[in-house]
Design an enzyme around this catalytic site. Structure first.
Site, PDB file in Angstrom:
ATOM      1  CE  LYS A  79      -3.927   1.882   2.658  1.00 22.31           C
ATOM      2  NZ  LYS A  79      -4.840   1.605   3.792  1.00 22.31           N
ATOM      3  CB  SER A 154      -8.119   3.475   2.745  1.00 28.58           C
ATOM      4  OG  SER A 154      -7.285   2.877   3.708  1.00 28.58           O
ATOM      5  CB  SER A 178      -8.257   0.587   5.572  1.00 34.17           C
ATOM      6  OG  SER A 178      -8.971   1.783   5.418  1.00 34.17           O
TER       7      SER A 178
HETATM    8  N1  GLN Z   1     -13.204   3.872   6.266  1.00 31.02           N
HETATM    9  C1  GLN Z   1     -12.599   4.274   7.486  1.00 31.02           C
HETATM   10  C2  GLN Z   1     -12.329   5.750   7.472  1.00 31.02           C
HETATM   11  O1  GLN Z   1     -12.473   6.342   6.438  1.00 31.02           O
HETATM   12  C3  GLN Z   1     -11.384   3.484   7.784  1.00 31.02           C
HETATM   13  C4  GLN Z   1     -10.169   3.918   7.078  1.00 31.02           C
HETATM   14  C5  GLN Z   1      -8.960   3.106   7.434  1.00 31.02           C
HETATM   15  O2  GLN Z   1      -9.056   2.044   8.056  1.00 31.02           O
HETATM   16  N2  GLN Z   1      -7.796   3.603   7.042  1.00 31.02           N
HETATM   17  O3  GLN Z   1     -12.001   6.328   8.471  1.00 31.02           O
END
Ligand code: GLN
Length: 483
Positions: A79, A154, A178
């Protein structure tokens, strides 16, 4: 031979049997990227040369009969909020569009030391804020199972790269879901281990008391292979403690099915009372049936404080985001405006407003507001107390139960054109956030695909530092699905 459809552990066995070379395998993955990624858009940077160089080195070592790690020669994507030395790390943001990491993240160093083949860096929502990859400066990553849908986020690039055979294993990060949520969208397995298991050194912070690297792969066995390598305490991350449970020699025989016998699963009542998508509910019911068939017990369990998950998460996470992202000042890091400026204030303002996208700005503003003066008392410190309550209640549940079970996400993967308001998007993270709130390990396991090729992810969450138990139960569940 299509090597890229094999599981990573099968590739590893193939190397040991001298069935094929690492260069052949790596070339096939790189070809897949060339062929498919124009459409999918999982990769931000492909490190073809480095990958081939490593592949040749690995072949040489096998040829010389050197002792090799199980991860040797496995094609991996990372990532793009995790540092790989001398490679761009954009965090999906214009702010870091041209930033080159001067060092390796600890987990990357471990992958390299174990001769993993890094294929490149993959897409994410900007600074990991989102659940679709739509907030990435580099555009959305499409879902390989249905390209009208998002890959989730994400770590959408991570899940899509594994799902489309453009990497055998991927490293993601999980702050509120994410790793698990895109896994559920792309029919991969994704797990975030206990907070502190893996060093965060070299991973860009979003909300540091929630962030934890995680792994996305084709099956649970592949996950264990990677965890084995990247687990461990690191003196450069004071919150890391390591986790021997991830470093365990697992049994992969059919006996694993017995792992579920007598295990106790709790399913939060509040989740069942929600307006779940029909298909998600049906798949959850099927999963529960499978668990019961394997001798596990599944009960409804009331955790009232989980009703406050979303608000608590957003207050705390935005507070941490506001302070973590202050470092992008265009002096030490980040985009510098071309506009003329008279004062340093003007330079900060112009650079940061050009460098960050809307979602990041929204969270920085909310976070800054929440932390300022009286608001800190009213919101931030209150939310910290609620985090404590959630932890207390979950700990109580874990006295009587081994795992919590629920769907990973309440609806099907969203369409790229769906217009979801930020608040609606935040609410959909309800099932993944509790694990980050309390530091628990949590995994998303795919149910068999329907006729449309889509699959629903089922989430198991375990006790802190009982990652081994979680992986064993997951192996059993996966095996019983494939029976
Ligand atoms: N969807 C969640 C957020 O936008 C989690 C994001 C993540 O785990 N980086 O905060």
């Amino acid at each position: 031979m299509t090597f890229s459809k094999l599981k990573a552990w099968e590739i590893a066995q193939g190397y040991r049997n001298r069935d094929f070379s690492c260069e052949e395998v790596t070339r096939e993955f790189l070809d897949n990227i060339k062929e498919k990624d124009k459409e999918i858009n999982a990769y931000i940077t492909v490190t073809e040369e480095l990958a081939l160089k490593k592949a040749k080195e690995v072949d040489e070592k096998f040829h010389n009969r050197e002792e090799m790690s199980p991860l040797a020669g496995i094609p991996i994507s990372i990532k793009d909020n995790i540092s790989v030395k001398n490679v761009k790390m954009t965090c999906g943001s214009r702010m870091l569009e041209n930033y080159i990491s001067p060092y390796d993240a600890t987990l990357v160093k471990k992958i390299k030391d174990n001769d993993g083949v890094i294929l490149g860096k993959v897409n994410l929502d900007e600074f990991a804020m989102g659940a679709s990859t739509k907030t990435s400066y580099f555009g959305v990553t499409k879902n390989p199972l249905d390209t009208t849908r998002v890959s989730g986020g994400s770590s959408g690039g991570s899940a899509a790269s594994v799902s489309a055979n453009m990497a055998a294993i991927s490293i993601g990060s999980d702050t509120g879901g994410s790793v698990r949520q895109p896994s559920s969208f792309c029919k991969t397995v994704g797990m975030k281990p206990t907070y502190g298991s893996i060093s965060r050194f070299g991973m860009a912070s979003m909300a540091n008391t929630f962030d934890q690297p995680g792994v996305i792969a084709n099956d649970v066995r592949d996950l264990t292979m990677m965890f084995n390598v990247i687990e461990g305490r690191d003196e450069r991350d004071a919150t890391s403690v390591g986790n021997p449970g991830l470093n365990y020699d697992f049994d992969f025989s059919d006996e694993v099915i017995k792992n579920l016998e007598g295990k106790k699963f709790a399913i939060p009542k509040t989740y069942l009372e929600m307006d779940l998508n029909e298909r998600v509910r049906r798949e959850l019911e099927k999963a529960i049936e499978i668990l019961r068939d394997c001798g596990a017990k599944v009960d409804e369990y009331d955790i009232e404080s989980l009703n406050h998950t979303i608000e608590t998460y957003n207050i705390l996470v935005n507070g941490e985001i506001a302070s973590n992202l202050a470092r992008f000042d265009s002096i030490r890091y980040g985009h510098r405006t071309d506009k003329k400026f008279e004062t340093i204030e003007e330079m900060y303002r112009a650079s940061r407003s050009e460098g960050f996208g809307d979602e990041v700005k929204r969270r920085i503003m909310i976070g800054t507001n929440i932390l300022s003066m009286d608001n800190a008392e009213e919101f931030y410190y209150k939310a910290l107390k609620v985090r404590g309550l959630i932890k207390r209640d979950m700990d109580r549940m874990f006295k009587d139960y081994d795992f919590m079970i629920c769907p990973t996400f309440p609806v099907l993967p969203l369409k790229i054109d769906d217009n979801v308001s930020p608040v609606e998007a935040y609410q959909a993270d309800l099932f993944t956030i509790p694990a980050n709130m309390v530091g628990s390990p949590s995994i998303s396991l795919p149910m068999p695909a329907g006729e449309d090729g889509l699959s629903i992810g089922i989430e198991f969450t375990g006790k802190r530092f009982k990652d081994k138990d979680l992986l064993q139960a997951s192996l059993a569940f996966e095996r019983s699905l494939n029976k």
